[in-house]
Write a protein that holds these residues in place. Structure first.
Motif, short mmCIF file in Angstrom:
data_model
loop_
_atom_site.label_atom_id
_atom_site.label_comp_id
_atom_site.label_asym_id
_atom_site.label_seq_id
_atom_site.Cartn_x
_atom_site.Cartn_y
_atom_site.Cartn_z
N ASN A 77 0.74 -1.01 0.07
CA ASN A 77 -0.17 -0.23 -0.03
C ASN A 77 0.92 1.19 0.10
OD1 ASN A 77 -2.37 1.40 0.01
ND2 ASN A 77 -2.41 1.54 2.23
N VAL A 78 1.74 1.35 -1.15
CA VAL A 78 2.60 2.53 -1.26
C VAL A 78 1.87 3.74 -1.89
CG1 VAL A 78 5.01 3.26 -1.94
CG2 VAL A 78 4.56 0.87 -1.37
N ASN A 79 1.84 4.78 -0.98
CA ASN A 79 1.51 6.17 -1.85
C ASN A 79 2.25 7.44 -1.72
OD1 ASN A 79 -1.82 5.64 -1.86
ND2 ASN A 79 -1.03 4.56 -0.20
N LEU A 80 2.25 8.17 -2.70
CA LEU A 80 3.11 9.40 -2.59
C LEU A 80 1.98 10.31 -2.12
CD1 LEU A 80 5.49 9.26 -5.55
CD2 LEU A 80 5.51 8.45 -3.40
N ILE A 81 2.41 11.57 -1.58
CA ILE A 81 1.52 12.37 -0.91
C ILE A 81 1.86 13.84 -1.54
CG2 ILE A 81 0.76 13.57 1.12
CD1 ILE A 81 1.69 11.17 2.62
N LYS A 87 -3.28 11.63 -1.18
CA LYS A 87 -2.53 10.26 -1.40
C LYS A 87 -2.86 9.88 -2.98
CE LYS A 87 -3.19 9.20 3.27
NZ LYS A 87 -3.77 8.16 4.33
N HIS A 88 -1.70 9.49 -3.58
CA HIS A 88 -1.74 8.87 -4.89
C HIS A 88 -1.08 7.58 -4.98
CE1 HIS A 88 -2.67 12.84 -6.53
NE2 HIS A 88 -2.25 13.34 -5.41
N PRO A 89 -1.77 6.51 -5.16
CA PRO A 89 -1.33 5.21 -5.15
C PRO A 89 -0.10 4.87 -6.16
CG PRO A 89 -3.45 5.04 -6.07
CD PRO A 89 -3.08 6.40 -5.59
N VAL A 90 1.01 4.16 -5.55
CA VAL A 90 1.95 3.71 -6.61
C VAL A 90 1.50 2.38 -6.82
CG1 VAL A 90 4.28 2.86 -6.54
CG2 VAL A 90 3.72 5.10 -5.28
N THR A 91 1.51 2.09 -8.23
CA THR A 91 1.19 0.78 -8.75
C THR A 91 2.39 -0.03 -8.91
OG1 THR A 91 -0.81 1.64 -10.15
CG2 THR A 91 0.20 -0.45 -10.99
#
Length: 295
Positions: A77-81, A87-91
């Motif tokens: 569940n990695v996200n950039l903020i 929060k924007h999910p990293v695929t």
């Protein structure tokens, strides 16, 4: 295009017409543009780079000296903020080795020196794609996500097929495994009352108080998932790396006098060796294990 405008115009409102024009396909496409990202991690012990060849002093409240024998952990569940806090999910990129589309294994040990139970290959990177944008923070969970945690590890894809990082079907995976061997032995009494000495201190983080039999198709629920959420603000993935500092994790724990039971923290709800560790993991307090460093 004229037909589209005429349909929107029948809504009898300039505001509605403006909103309709704002949903143009070109805008939708632009908002979905993805970019590649590579987030770097580094293992440390009290600010020093981790190595299976080194002995580290000043560990814990009793200033113990030790070598680390394992240093691995899963993330999900990695996200950039962004600057607004969104929060924007990293695929994640499924690479067939270190990452599936759900989970990443960070592996700092090199299989030599004090780490002979590990492997020579290492991974200190999370790679994937994220929506184009400027980001000022990062967030992730430690561990294997719940929907994946309870399965047959022998049939699972890499990196979920490592026997040393798995407990059993119901308990699931060791979300993190960081073990050490102390230079100075400690005395203890085993379950039979016999006097013995030991040197090992283990951290095996996993879900506990679990019920349900996954081998029968039952849903497993765990009273203690033990998957802390880690947030690092003021973090630029192009200029910073995530530091994983084991020394800071066990700074408030006495490694030389293990409490009765397993030597170290095995994630049990009544395991006294987990009290300070869980605080510093962010499970019951403010985490200290993860920090920011420069690339």
């Amino acid at each position: 295009m004229m037909k589209k405008l005429m349909v929107c115009g029948t809504l009898a409102s300039i505001a509605t017409l403006t909103g309709c024009l704002g949903s143009d396909d070109d805008n939708d496409t632009a908002s979905a543009v993805q970019k590649d990202v590579a987030i770097q991690f580094a293992g440390e012990v009290n600010g020093q780079p981790f190595s299976c060849a080194d002995t580290y002093a000043g560990l814990g409240t009793n200033n113990s000296s030790a070598v680390l024998t394992d240093f691995r952990l899963y993330l999900n569940n990695v996200n950039l903020i962004d600057a607004e806090g969104n929060k924007h999910p990293v695929t994640l990129k499924n690479d067939g080795a270190w990452q599936t589309d759900e989970v990443v294994l960070l592996d700092f040990e090199t299989g030599d020196g004090s780490c002979t139970s590990g492997t020579a290959a290492t991974n200190m990177l999370v790679s994937g794609t994220v929506a184009e944008g400027d980001y000022t923070g990062i967030e992730f969970n430690v561990g294997v996500p719940g929907q994946t945690n309870h399965q047959d590890s022998t049939a699972a894809p890499s990196p979920l097929n490592i026997s040393g990082l798995f407990w059993r079907w119901q308990s699931g995976y060791k979300h993190a495994r960081i073990d050490l061997k102390l230079d100075t032995p400690y005395d203890y009494t085993d379950s039979s009352g016999a006097a013995k000495t030991g040197t090992s201190w283990f951290l095996h983080l996993g879900s506990t108080d679990c019920s349900g039999d996954p081998t029968l198709g039952e849903t497993v629920t765990c009273g203690n998932p033990n998957r802390p959420t880690i947030t690092l603000n003021d973090f630029n993935i192009e200029a910073n790396k995530v530091i994983v500092d084991y020394g800071k994790l066990i700074a408030t724990t006495n490694l030389s006098t293990p409490t009765p039971g397993p030597f170290g923290c095995m994630s049990g709800a009544t395991d006294a060796d987990c009290v300070e560790v869980f605080k510093n993991l962010g499970i019951t307090g403010d985490q200290t294990l993860f920090g920011k460093g420069s690339l």
